[in-house]
Design an enzyme around this catalytic site. Sequence first.
Site, PDB file in Angstrom:
ATOM      1  N   GLU A 144      -3.839  -9.839 -15.358  1.00  0.00           N
ATOM      2  CA  GLU A 144      -3.945 -10.791 -14.253  1.00  0.00           C
ATOM      3  C   GLU A 144      -4.684 -12.061 -14.689  1.00  0.00           C
ATOM      4  O   GLU A 144      -4.321 -13.169 -14.300  1.00  0.00           O
ATOM      5  CB  GLU A 144      -4.664 -10.109 -13.082  1.00  0.00           C
ATOM      6  CG  GLU A 144      -4.541 -10.888 -11.786  1.00  0.00           C
ATOM      7  CD  GLU A 144      -4.778 -10.001 -10.566  1.00  0.00           C
ATOM      8  OE1 GLU A 144      -4.314  -8.851 -10.555  1.00  0.00           O
ATOM      9  OE2 GLU A 144      -5.436 -10.471  -9.639  1.00  0.00           O
TER      10      GLU A 144
ATOM     11  N   GLU B 110      -2.387 -14.143 -16.738  1.00  0.00           N
ATOM     12  CA  GLU B 110      -1.450 -14.850 -15.854  1.00  0.00           C
ATOM     13  C   GLU B 110      -2.148 -16.036 -15.194  1.00  0.00           C
ATOM     14  O   GLU B 110      -1.603 -17.149 -15.122  1.00  0.00           O
ATOM     15  CB  GLU B 110      -0.964 -13.849 -14.784  1.00  0.00           C
ATOM     16  CG  GLU B 110       0.098 -14.390 -13.839  1.00  0.00           C
ATOM     17  CD  GLU B 110       0.491 -13.341 -12.773  1.00  0.00           C
ATOM     18  OE1 GLU B 110      -0.134 -12.260 -12.707  1.00  0.00           O
ATOM     19  OE2 GLU B 110       1.431 -13.651 -12.008  1.00  0.00           O
TER      20      GLU B 110
ATOM     21  N   CYS C 134      -3.363  -6.060  -5.946  1.00  0.00           N
ATOM     22  CA  CYS C 134      -3.629  -4.619  -6.104  1.00  0.00           C
ATOM     23  C   CYS C 134      -3.663  -3.862  -4.791  1.00  0.00           C
ATOM     24  O   CYS C 134      -3.591  -2.641  -4.787  1.00  0.00           O
ATOM     25  CB  CYS C 134      -4.891  -4.361  -6.916  1.00  0.00           C
ATOM     26  SG  CYS C 134      -6.157  -5.569  -6.691  1.00  0.00           S
TER      27      CYS C 134
ATOM     28  N   SER D 249       0.176 -12.494  -7.695  1.00  0.00           N
ATOM     29  CA  SER D 249       0.259 -12.067  -9.092  1.00  0.00           C
ATOM     30  C   SER D 249       1.389 -11.056  -9.264  1.00  0.00           C
ATOM     31  O   SER D 249       1.607 -10.203  -8.410  1.00  0.00           O
ATOM     32  CB  SER D 249      -1.062 -11.413  -9.500  1.00  0.00           C
ATOM     33  OG  SER D 249      -0.880 -10.665 -10.668  1.00  0.00           O
TER      34      SER D 249
ATOM     35  N   LYS E 247      -1.641   3.403  -0.367  1.00  0.00           N
ATOM     36  CA  LYS E 247      -1.280   3.816  -1.735  1.00  0.00           C
ATOM     37  C   LYS E 247      -0.192   4.882  -1.704  1.00  0.00           C
ATOM     38  O   LYS E 247       0.595   5.006  -2.628  1.00  0.00           O
ATOM     39  CB  LYS E 247      -2.512   4.344  -2.483  1.00  0.00           C
ATOM     40  CG  LYS E 247      -3.496   3.261  -2.873  1.00  0.00           C
ATOM     41  CD  LYS E 247      -3.044   2.481  -4.093  1.00  0.00           C
ATOM     42  CE  LYS E 247      -3.910   1.267  -4.319  1.00  0.00           C
ATOM     43  NZ  LYS E 247      -3.301   0.282  -5.227  1.00  0.00           N
TER      44      LYS E 247
ATOM     45  N   GLU F 171       2.806   2.832  -1.398  1.00  0.00           N
ATOM     46  CA  GLU F 171       3.072   2.088  -2.641  1.00  0.00           C
ATOM     47  C   GLU F 171       3.776   2.979  -3.673  1.00  0.00           C
ATOM     48  O   GLU F 171       4.725   2.554  -4.335  1.00  0.00           O
ATOM     49  CB  GLU F 171       1.745   1.579  -3.227  1.00  0.00           C
ATOM     50  CG  GLU F 171       1.895   0.760  -4.506  1.00  0.00           C
ATOM     51  CD  GLU F 171       0.545   0.304  -5.075  1.00  0.00           C
ATOM     52  OE1 GLU F 171      -0.301   1.160  -5.399  1.00  0.00           O
ATOM     53  OE2 GLU F 171       0.329  -0.911  -5.194  1.00  0.00           O
TER      54      GLU F 171
ATOM     55  N   GLU G  12      10.476   0.053  -6.826  1.00  0.00           N
ATOM     56  CA  GLU G  12      10.092  -0.715  -8.014  1.00  0.00           C
ATOM     57  C   GLU G  12       9.258   0.132  -8.965  1.00  0.00           C
ATOM     58  O   GLU G  12       9.211  -0.156 -10.152  1.00  0.00           O
ATOM     59  CB  GLU G  12       9.219  -1.922  -7.626  1.00  0.00           C
ATOM     60  CG  GLU G  12       9.867  -2.962  -6.748  1.00  0.00           C
ATOM     61  CD  GLU G  12       9.735  -2.635  -5.265  1.00  0.00           C
ATOM     62  OE1 GLU G  12       9.658  -1.454  -4.893  1.00  0.00           O
ATOM     63  OE2 GLU G  12       9.733  -3.593  -4.474  1.00  0.00           O
TER      64      GLU G  12
ATOM     65  N   CYS H 191     -11.791  -1.323  -0.819  1.00  0.00           N
ATOM     66  CA  CYS H 191     -11.347   0.083  -0.885  1.00  0.00           C
ATOM     67  C   CYS H 191     -12.424   1.090  -0.529  1.00  0.00           C
ATOM     68  O   CYS H 191     -12.111   2.208  -0.125  1.00  0.00           O
ATOM     69  CB  CYS H 191     -10.861   0.428  -2.281  1.00  0.00           C
ATOM     70  SG  CYS H 191      -9.411  -0.477  -2.748  1.00  0.00           S
TER      71      CYS H 191
END
Length: 567
Positions: free
Chosen positions: A277, A280, A297, A317, A356, A359, A364, A501
């Site tokens: 990250e 980037e 994230c 990102s 999560k 996710e 993907e 989190c």
Amino acid sequence: KQYLTIDNRKVEIKDQRNLLELIRGIGIDLPTFCYHSELSVYGACRLCVVDIEGMGIVTSCSTTPKEGMVVRTNTAELREMRKVYLKLLLANHDQSCYTCSKSGSCRLQDLANRFGIQEIPFGNEYKPKPLDESNPAIIRDPNKCVLCGDCVRACDEIQGVGAIDFTGRGAHTCVSPAFGKDLCEVECVYCGLCASVCPTGAITPKPDIDKVWSEIYDPDKVVVAQIAPAVRVAVGEMFGFEAGEVTTGRLVAAIKMMGFDQVYDTSFAADLTVLEETNEFIQRKSDGGKLPLITSCCPAWVKYAEQFYPELLGNVSSCRSPQQMFGAVARKTLPEYLGVKPENLVIVSIMPCTAKKFEATREEFSTDGRPDVDYVITTQELGRMIKETGVRFSDLEPESLDMPMGFKTGAGVIFGATGGVSEAVLRYAGERLTGEKLSDSDFHEVRGSEGIREYEAVIGETTLKMVIVNGLGNARKVLEDVRKGKSDYDFIEVMACPGGCVAGAGQPVSWDADARTKRAGGLYKSDKRHQLHNPQDNPYVQKTYSETLGEPGSHAAHELLHTKYRN
Ligand code: HC1
Ligand code: SF4
């Protein structure tokens, strides 16, 4: 100074927002369902009633404390009223305490017990309504709803999503997504904040415990766990530890005793995420690429961006989250490293988060049709599994995480608190931009708990303008300016849960108002204790680059560690 009297005690009025806060502040735990300090006052459950001389019986949550008030919190009439309110709620409740996942941490159960309710004279009026299990993250059980509206206000006021609301009238009132739809059909981002504030079992994280046990019991499978940063400072709360106590070693021992073969750390992948990250970010900053760069994230935030800010997806990102980086690297490297057939490798995440779970199911994040992460269980679920085994957590001798993916620097650990990702990025960016090693205490100002925090990092010749946001409603405030081109930020960190989190919806249910701060404190303490603080110094991350990925931003790194968003 101004004073009032509560139950014969003279009490000073300070900056309390209402009488309820003042009463609780002097150590009287007046019961409530619908009061939540971060939400607007609703005043519907009426359990917080008090008797004020000259005013009569009022709800304390909606009353402003005034000089000279004489307040009683405990009279025969108040006690009777509270009992009647509780009995009415119980009469409309399915009362399946034995099988409810909230049993032991349900406020209705607790209060029924506290007020010594032994019978429900109105009969059990409730007619079962169907559950909403339409999504991978949370279950809605309307049979256990007490209509306090905490979930509705949290979703609307804190997250700005408004996926659920009151529907129907009178005796038919209930909370549900609009038009009786399921949660998977509306704009819910699976953040689980509704579940965090729900006092009963009406909204809870969706469990995957049985599936994980059956993999553990299968002799052909090699089951590996990754532990998210925030889990280690919270799971202990289910076994009598203070919030924020770092219990990583005991956690590893318990997970091994449960039958997992290897225990690794999501923080290893968080170190990896920082390298990708930051690379980037620095590239965009130097080539005039799209800025601000927004972190990726938090899966609830990513879904929110896809739904509400598709025009800003180019700013987000392309890095996968640490959970998914871990999954992809583990699928690629562990079969050979552990000598296991790829189809027999089972990857389980232990996360503080409900999103999560969602996710991990995204297309993907699968390789040859199989998800990179097979199952996601929450901190709560892990705690329940440990309890099932009967292992006494507090008596365990701490054990070490397995190498190589159990090794991390302090940077990968602080990810679990709001501001953690930004601080970790700065620790690497500092070295990239100056060529020198910076001290790990250089960027502590990004820490804090406010929902929106600005920070200007001056690194050599470069100034980086950053903003750290938690809560999606706060994200909206910041993003509206970005959308209009009125913002000059370089970097935006977004976490959906207030506090990051550490306060995820999968964390143990806590009635400690400071749990969030204590847990974040635990992560910072753990960072301090680590040998290494800068992600670029992680020798196993360096090895992963030299053996598998090349360098940050390489083609191989893109294949494995980056993603695209849905517009
Ligand atoms: Fe998080 Fe993250 S910090 S998102 O809060 O980037 O869930 O703990 O695991 O993936 O590392 C959650 C925590 C977690 C990821 C990391
Ligand atoms: Fe709202 Fe989050 Fe609950 Fe979905 S999970 S209903 S977005 S609070």
